[in-house]
Scaffold this motif. Structure first.
Motif, mmCIF file in Angstrom:
data_model
loop_
_atom_site.group_PDB
_atom_site.id
_atom_site.type_symbol
_atom_site.label_atom_id
_atom_site.label_comp_id
_atom_site.label_asym_id
_atom_site.label_seq_id
_atom_site.Cartn_x
_atom_site.Cartn_y
_atom_site.Cartn_z
ATOM 1 N N GLN A 1 0.818 -1.156 0.110
ATOM 2 C CA GLN A 1 0.017 -0.097 -0.085
ATOM 3 C C GLN A 1 0.754 1.275 -0.071
ATOM 4 O O GLN A 1 0.615 2.225 -0.463
ATOM 5 C CB GLN A 1 -0.898 0.113 1.289
ATOM 6 C CG GLN A 1 -2.200 -0.810 1.185
ATOM 7 C CD GLN A 1 -3.117 -0.829 2.411
ATOM 8 O OE1 GLN A 1 -2.502 -0.861 3.404
ATOM 9 N NE2 GLN A 1 -4.537 -0.968 2.094
ATOM 10 N N GLU A 2 1.768 1.325 0.778
ATOM 11 C CA GLU A 2 2.841 2.429 0.740
ATOM 12 C C GLU A 2 3.593 2.764 -0.617
ATOM 13 O O GLU A 2 3.666 3.855 -1.051
ATOM 14 C CB GLU A 2 3.979 2.148 1.879
ATOM 15 C CG GLU A 2 3.230 2.195 3.305
ATOM 16 C CD GLU A 2 4.444 2.082 4.461
ATOM 17 O OE1 GLU A 2 5.507 1.820 3.975
ATOM 18 O OE2 GLU A 2 4.001 1.839 5.551
ATOM 19 N N ARG A 3 3.922 1.334 -1.060
ATOM 20 C CA ARG A 3 4.364 1.586 -2.554
ATOM 21 C C ARG A 3 3.529 2.047 -3.361
ATOM 22 O O ARG A 3 3.971 2.859 -4.474
ATOM 23 C CB ARG A 3 4.942 0.184 -2.815
ATOM 24 C CG ARG A 3 5.778 0.001 -4.270
ATOM 25 C CD ARG A 3 5.970 -1.177 -4.738
ATOM 26 N NE ARG A 3 6.707 -2.264 -3.679
ATOM 27 C CZ ARG A 3 6.375 -3.487 -3.822
ATOM 28 N NH1 ARG A 3 5.983 -3.954 -4.952
ATOM 29 N NH2 ARG A 3 6.719 -4.204 -2.745
ATOM 30 N N GLN A 4 2.320 1.628 -3.329
ATOM 31 C CA GLN A 4 1.259 2.083 -4.305
ATOM 32 C C GLN A 4 0.947 3.730 -4.101
ATOM 33 O O GLN A 4 0.726 4.441 -5.205
ATOM 34 C CB GLN A 4 -0.099 1.562 -4.029
ATOM 35 C CG GLN A 4 -1.264 1.858 -5.040
ATOM 36 C CD GLN A 4 -0.994 1.489 -6.357
ATOM 37 O OE1 GLN A 4 -0.086 0.824 -6.673
ATOM 38 N NE2 GLN A 4 -1.748 2.051 -7.233
ATOM 39 N N LEU A 5 1.061 4.151 -2.715
ATOM 40 C CA LEU A 5 0.818 5.421 -2.257
ATOM 41 C C LEU A 5 2.068 6.456 -3.043
ATOM 42 O O LEU A 5 1.668 7.330 -3.697
ATOM 43 C CB LEU A 5 0.787 5.856 -0.993
ATOM 44 C CG LEU A 5 0.546 7.010 -0.470
ATOM 45 C CD1 LEU A 5 -1.082 7.288 -0.865
ATOM 46 C CD2 LEU A 5 0.472 7.113 1.252
ATOM 47 N N ALA A 6 3.119 6.137 -3.278
ATOM 48 C CA ALA A 6 4.079 6.710 -3.725
ATOM 49 C C ALA A 6 4.136 6.702 -5.391
ATOM 50 O O ALA A 6 4.369 7.761 -5.994
ATOM 51 C CB ALA A 6 5.626 5.891 -3.401
ATOM 52 N N LEU A 7 3.418 5.517 -5.710
ATOM 53 C CA LEU A 7 3.203 5.426 -7.295
ATOM 54 C C LEU A 7 2.183 6.475 -7.404
ATOM 55 O O LEU A 7 2.158 7.159 -8.643
ATOM 56 C CB LEU A 7 2.611 4.106 -7.603
ATOM 57 C CG LEU A 7 2.744 3.955 -9.113
ATOM 58 C CD1 LEU A 7 4.130 4.134 -9.865
ATOM 59 C CD2 LEU A 7 2.230 2.574 -9.511
ATOM 60 N N GLU A 8 1.104 6.662 -6.704
ATOM 61 C CA GLU A 8 0.102 7.716 -6.945
ATOM 62 C C GLU A 8 0.645 9.026 -7.119
ATOM 63 O O GLU A 8 0.103 9.789 -8.091
ATOM 64 C CB GLU A 8 -0.908 7.669 -5.630
ATOM 65 C CG GLU A 8 -1.508 6.400 -5.559
ATOM 66 C CD GLU A 8 -2.787 6.142 -6.501
ATOM 67 O OE1 GLU A 8 -3.071 7.038 -7.468
ATOM 68 O OE2 GLU A 8 -3.353 4.747 -6.480
ATOM 69 N N THR A 9 1.589 9.178 -6.174
ATOM 70 C CA THR A 9 2.220 10.636 -6.376
ATOM 71 C C THR A 9 3.097 10.839 -7.771
ATOM 72 O O THR A 9 2.794 11.875 -8.438
ATOM 73 C CB THR A 9 3.214 10.887 -5.328
ATOM 74 O OG1 THR A 9 2.637 10.858 -4.050
ATOM 75 C CG2 THR A 9 3.757 12.313 -5.528
#
Length: 575
Positions: free
Chosen positions: A326-334
């Motif tokens: 989820q943290e990796r995906q959140l960085a990808l969202e940025t």
């Protein structure tokens, strides 16, 4: 959901049920109950035909289909306008001339009782399964909203539909569907404009389309001759044509809608109305899904849109792995937002090199996004194999519940449930009619008064309602619910359509040849489906399921002609 949402949702559903019961109470005879007394105007027929096809699956699954796979699904409907013209010119005049109550009644006039009964049984199998799925679809929604048990919701939704369908028959279905379609259109248009309003200030509709196009979501036409591809121009114009011919021309849930017309002209105008507006309607619903996709390019989205899947993995031993993902995906969202801003700026400056560079960056991010979501599905499956990881059908409802204002949430849920009720009502109405008239009445030795068959139609409608609820209780998500319904139809529709085409255009072919050809064709289609489609993962099938409609029609015609020729050669009937 707030109090206002509950008031709008419950008020809408109670109005539909109450209005349907009140407006159509007291059917006098079979003609009144089954054909609505032949009083329907063309606009009622047109809206009823559209509402019958536009189930909750349409408004639940289609936006999710567009979100994941783009606009290509609209090609599925390309054969529909041609089918409407053929049905208006061939099917409707014959049905009205013979004054039939069901489509399969015509087959006995043309062939024999066993062919009529076989076609009716094939209809009951596929439409009974579809009725269960149309109940199951909205249950998913309310389960996500309320956290209620799916089986309880299946029973509640199915019971609401049964009340007014059993009470008023065809007329109850038709009069309620007009109001349901108004609610549906109002809700979807409001949702569309709210989505546009939620996009960044510098992102208008035109730029939103370009953003979707950069991620290959606007590839509408595929002229390739790849039979493995589910949706191409050619599969839509051939397989889609045969599916539409079978559905609108031989499926009692649709035939019953236009048999209620005041005249041939009213019935024809109703179908032409559907032929003109159906593709734009589906295009618009897909476009809503595309705008949801654009919205999530600027706003965070969950790794899996199914809330039960997320909750299940977070309560398991794989919770830490999932949180890291989820943290990796959140960085990808940025990264995604930055890439979209670069693309938007390049568009404004009209710098081709910068536009192409931004596109490549977006494609790279989309690839990482897909990888993260695939890993998430793997973790969810490890956590609990019984949890459904496919989340296409949850995309639109997730957006509704988490982003729309109070009141509109209730309206959108009412839209989806109204669609479910209208489609299920048509199916139960048709299932009850076919069972009562094509099987029960026709195979009964003693002829009984009209009132008896009205009561029998009501009893069988109730029975099929219970069966549909039971099917819904054991149903599960497929690759996508709207595709599941169409796959079920494609397995049976081609064969049934072929029987009708033989009846219309091959006057010398007799009932025995058609009967045995239909049985053999259905077995062959099931074998083809299993070995070329079912055993392969989604997207890797050896044959697109739409082709089953064409293959089924062609097979039954070829086999029937061969059996008839062999029969004539031997100078004795086939037994």
């Amino acid at each position: 959901m707030g109090t206002l949402d509950w008031i709008i949702l419950s008020g809408t559903l109670l109005f539909i049920v109450s209005y349907g019961v009140w407006k159509t109470r007291g059917s006098k005879d079979v003609n009144d109950y089954v054909r609505g007394g032949n009083q329907s105007k063309w606009w009622t027929i047109g809206l009823s035909v559209m509402a019958t096809q536009a189930s909750a699956i349409t408004f639940l699954s289609t936006p999710g289909q567009a979100f994941h796979d783009g606009m290509g699904f609209v090609q599925f409907y390309f054969g529909l306008p041609i089918a409407m013209i053929i049905i208006c010119l061939v099917f409707i005049p014959i049905y009205h001339k013979l004054k039939v109550y069901t489509a399969y009644e015509f087959l006995e006039n043309r062939f024999d009782l066993k062919t009529r009964s076989l076609a009716a049984i094939l209809f009951l199998i596929q439409r009974g399964l579809a009725a269960g799925i149309t109940i199951f679809a909205p249950s998913i929604i309310l389960s996500a909203v309320l956290g209620w048990d799916l089986r309880t919701l299946n029973i509640i939704i199915g019971s609401l539909v049964i009340i007014y369908t059993v009470s008023g028959g065809t007329k109850a279905v038709s009069v309620t569907q007009k109001h349901q379609m108004f609610i549906i259109f109002a809700g979807m248009f409001m949702a569309f404009f709210f989505i546009l309003g939620y996009l960044p200030e510098d992102i208008g509709f035109s730029k939103a389309l370009k953003i979707a196009g950069a991620s290959d979501k606007l590839n509408i036409l595929d002229f390739s001759f790849d039979t493995k591809s589910r949706y191409t121009f050619w599969s839509g114009i051939t397989g889609g044509l045969f599916l539409a011919l079978a559905y609108f021309g031989t499926d009692q849930s649709q035939v019953q809608r236009y048999l209620s017309g005041k005249s041939i002209r009213e019935s024809q105008l109703g179908l032409i109305f559907n032929g003109i507006f159906k593709i734009p309607m589906q295009f618009f619903i897909l476009l809503v899904g595309i705008m949801v996709f654009v919205f999530y390019q600027y706003n965070p989205s969950p790794l899996n849109f199914n809330p039960a899947a997320t909750q299940g993995v977070l309560n398991s031993e794989y919770a830490e792995d999932y949180k890291v993902l989820q943290e990796r995906q959140l960085a990808l969202e940025t990264e995604k937002i930055i890439a979209q801003n670069k693309f938007s700026t390049a568009l404004e400056l009209k710098e081709y090199t910068a536009i192409e560079a931004a596109k490549m960056q977006i494609i790279n991010i989309n690839s990482k996004d897909s990888t993260n979501r695939a890993v998430a599905k793997t973790l969810i499956k490890k956590a609990d194999d019984s949890i459904e990881t496919n989340d296409k059908d949850y995309v639109f409802i997730h957006f509704i519940l988490n982003n729309l204002p109070k009141g509109l949430i209730g309206l959108l849920l009412a839209v989806i449930l109204s669609a479910a009720m209208s489609s299920t009502a048509s199916e139960l109405n048709a299932l009850g009619t076919i069972t009562a008239l094509d099987l029960y009445k026709r195979n009964k030795i003693k002829d009984l008064p009209d009132k008896h068959y009205v009561q029998a139609s009501k009893a069988f409608t109730l029975l099929w309602g219970v069966i549909a609820i039971l099917i819904a209780c054991v149903a599960n998500l497929f690759d996508n619910l709207i595709q599941l319904v169409n796959i079920i139809g494609s397995i049976f529709y081609g064969n049934v359509l072929g029987i009708f085409l033989l009846a219309f255009f091959f006057k010398y072919v007799k009932g025995n040849a058609v009967f045995f050809a239909a049985i053999l064709t259905q077995l062959l289609i099931c074998v083809i489906y299993y070995y070329l489609i079912h055993i392969y993962p989604s997207g890797q099938e050896k044959l697109g399921y739409l082709w089953l409609n064409f293959i089924g029609s062609a097979l039954v015609i070829i086999l029937a002609l061969a059996f008839e020729a062999f029969d004539r050669l031997l100078k004795k009937p086939l037994e």
